[in-house]
Design a protein around this motif. Structure first.
Motif, PDB file in Angstrom:
ATOM      1  N   PHE A  42      30.694  45.826  29.801  1.00 20.40           N
ATOM      2  CA  PHE A  42      29.506  45.764  28.946  1.00 20.40           C
ATOM      3  C   PHE A  42      28.590  44.618  29.349  1.00 20.40           C
ATOM      4  CE2 PHE A  42      31.924  42.456  26.911  1.00 20.40           C
ATOM      5  CZ  PHE A  42      30.987  41.632  26.302  1.00 20.40           C
ATOM      6  N   CYS A  43      29.156  43.562  29.921  1.00 18.29           N
ATOM      7  CA  CYS A  43      28.369  42.377  30.241  1.00 18.29           C
ATOM      8  C   CYS A  43      27.653  42.467  31.582  1.00 18.29           C
ATOM      9  CB  CYS A  43      29.262  41.137  30.209  1.00 18.29           C
ATOM     10  SG  CYS A  43      30.722  41.256  31.269  1.00 18.29           S
ATOM     11  N   LEU A  44      28.089  43.360  32.461  1.00 17.13           N
ATOM     12  CA  LEU A  44      27.474  43.436  33.795  1.00 17.13           C
ATOM     13  C   LEU A  44      27.914  44.697  34.531  1.00 17.13           C
ATOM     14  CD1 LEU A  44      25.788  41.721  35.927  1.00 17.13           C
ATOM     15  CD2 LEU A  44      28.011  41.225  36.966  1.00 17.13           C
ATOM     16  N   MET A  45      26.938  45.406  35.059  1.00 18.77           N
ATOM     17  CA  MET A  45      27.176  46.438  36.064  1.00 18.77           C
ATOM     18  C   MET A  45      26.385  45.994  37.289  1.00 18.77           C
ATOM     19  SD  MET A  45      29.128  49.023  34.916  1.00 18.77           S
ATOM     20  CE  MET A  45      28.652  50.624  35.542  1.00 18.77           C
ATOM     21  N   GLY A  46      27.037  45.240  38.167  1.00 14.49           N
ATOM     22  CA  GLY A  46      26.348  44.586  39.270  1.00 14.49           C
ATOM     23  C   GLY A  46      26.008  45.515  40.419  1.00 14.49           C
ATOM     24  N   TYR A  47      25.236  44.980  41.346  1.00 10.01           N
ATOM     25  CA  TYR A  47      24.903  45.738  42.554  1.00 10.01           C
ATOM     26  C   TYR A  47      26.108  45.858  43.478  1.00 10.01           C
ATOM     27  CZ  TYR A  47      19.960  45.364  41.291  1.00 10.01           C
ATOM     28  OH  TYR A  47      18.752  45.466  40.642  1.00 10.01           O
ATOM     29  N   LYS A  48      26.954  44.830  43.480  1.00  2.00           N
ATOM     30  CA  LYS A  48      28.137  44.804  44.342  1.00  2.00           C
ATOM     31  C   LYS A  48      29.362  44.466  43.492  1.00  2.00           C
ATOM     32  CE  LYS A  48      26.791  41.394  46.906  1.00  2.00           C
ATOM     33  NZ  LYS A  48      25.665  40.975  46.081  1.00  2.00           N
ATOM     34  N   ASP A  49      30.537  44.853  43.990  1.00  2.00           N
ATOM     35  CA  ASP A  49      31.780  44.530  43.283  1.00  2.00           C
ATOM     36  C   ASP A  49      31.923  43.029  43.066  1.00  2.00           C
ATOM     37  OD1 ASP A  49      32.528  47.180  43.146  1.00  2.00           O
ATOM     38  OD2 ASP A  49      33.846  47.095  44.888  1.00  2.00           O
TER      39      ASP A  49
END
Length: 271
Positions: A42-49
């Protein structure tokens, strides 16, 4: 007891994600929810793992944990914090961790995701094991509702859903409610999400609540959504297809007892 699954379409900026989470949690509280559960990541869906490494926190300290504690206290509500990255001894590794906060803002349970997702179909490829260390211990916690009713809650995360032995362990420990905060891909969710959730409810004679990521994210990932609440007979009580929102429903202790009395399959286990 009224409960709420929070569906999000989390982006790449922590502050924006926390703002949306707070708004949705406030909406759940206004609807009378005593327990609200945020989705995985919920806090982050980043561009990279590896983007999640920058947000890793140690137990009892950090912006995300403070947000969860403060919000639970302010709203006088139990909050299950989806997942957040918790530090390990290695600087390039984290745990994918669920934390549970009671209405006083105290952290009362921690679960580190046991099963790590890996999938490749040629067009999509995921491997959580690149930066995440797996947990190894099933976790339950007890929640006393305002009515005085005690609910035992079993924790799990997303890909755990494919491993019924984890949920059987929760059932053996007396779980009444199984939580599955998730970020299922659109591909795997379309194929398996609903059938797996309903199966876990039916075979363990328990409520299942699964808040999910649901939509197209800034990083291009498409998650399935369909956050839902399932009763112990396998009936879907509430559901949201896509987009951020609150999926609200009610746990009925009498309904749970009736189903378990009518079909006492948990007492018929042989293996």
């Amino acid at each position: 007891m009224k409960v709420a699954a929070i569906q999000m379409v989390s982006g790449t900026a922590l502050d924006d994600n926390l703002r949306v989470a707070r708004e949705l949690l406030e909406q759940a509280a206004l609807g009378g929810a005593e327990l609200a559960v945020l989705p995985e990541y919920f806090c982050l869906m980043g561009y990279k793992d590896t983007d999640k490494l920058a947000l890793r926190e140690t137990a009892g300290s950090g912006v995300i944990q403070q947000f969860l504690a403060d919000t639970a206290r302010a709203l006088q509500m139990w909050i299950v914090g989806g997942t957040l990255p918790m530090a390990t001894d290695a600087p390039d590794r984290v745990r994918n961790t669920t934390l549970v906060f009671d209405p006083t803002g105290a952290c009362v349970a921690r679960y580190d995701k046991i099963h790590l997702f890996r999938f490749s179909n040629g067009a999509e490829q995921y491997d959580e094991g690149r930066v995440i260390d797996a947990g190894d211990t099933p976790v339950q916690f007890d929640l006393q509702a305002r009515s005085g009713q005690r609910w035992r809650v079993g924790l799990s995360v997303c890909y755990d859903l494919r491993f019924p032995e984890l949920y059987r362990a929760h059932a053996r420990a007396g779980a009444d409610l199984l939580l599955v905060p998730s970020a299922f891909t659109h591909t795997t969710g379309q194929a398996h999400w609903e059938v797996l959730l309903r199966a876990r409810a039916v075979e363990n004679l328990a409520y299942v609540m699964a808040p999910a990521q649901g939509g197209v994210h800034a990083n291009g990932r498409h998650t399935w959504g369909h956050s839902m609440l399932v009763d112990p007979w396998g009936s879907i009580l509430a559901q949201r297809d896509q987009g951020a929102g609150v999926v609200a429903g009610e746990l009925d202790a009498q309904r749970l007892s009736a189903v378990r009395a009518q079909l006492p399959s948990l007492t018929h286990r042989v293996l």
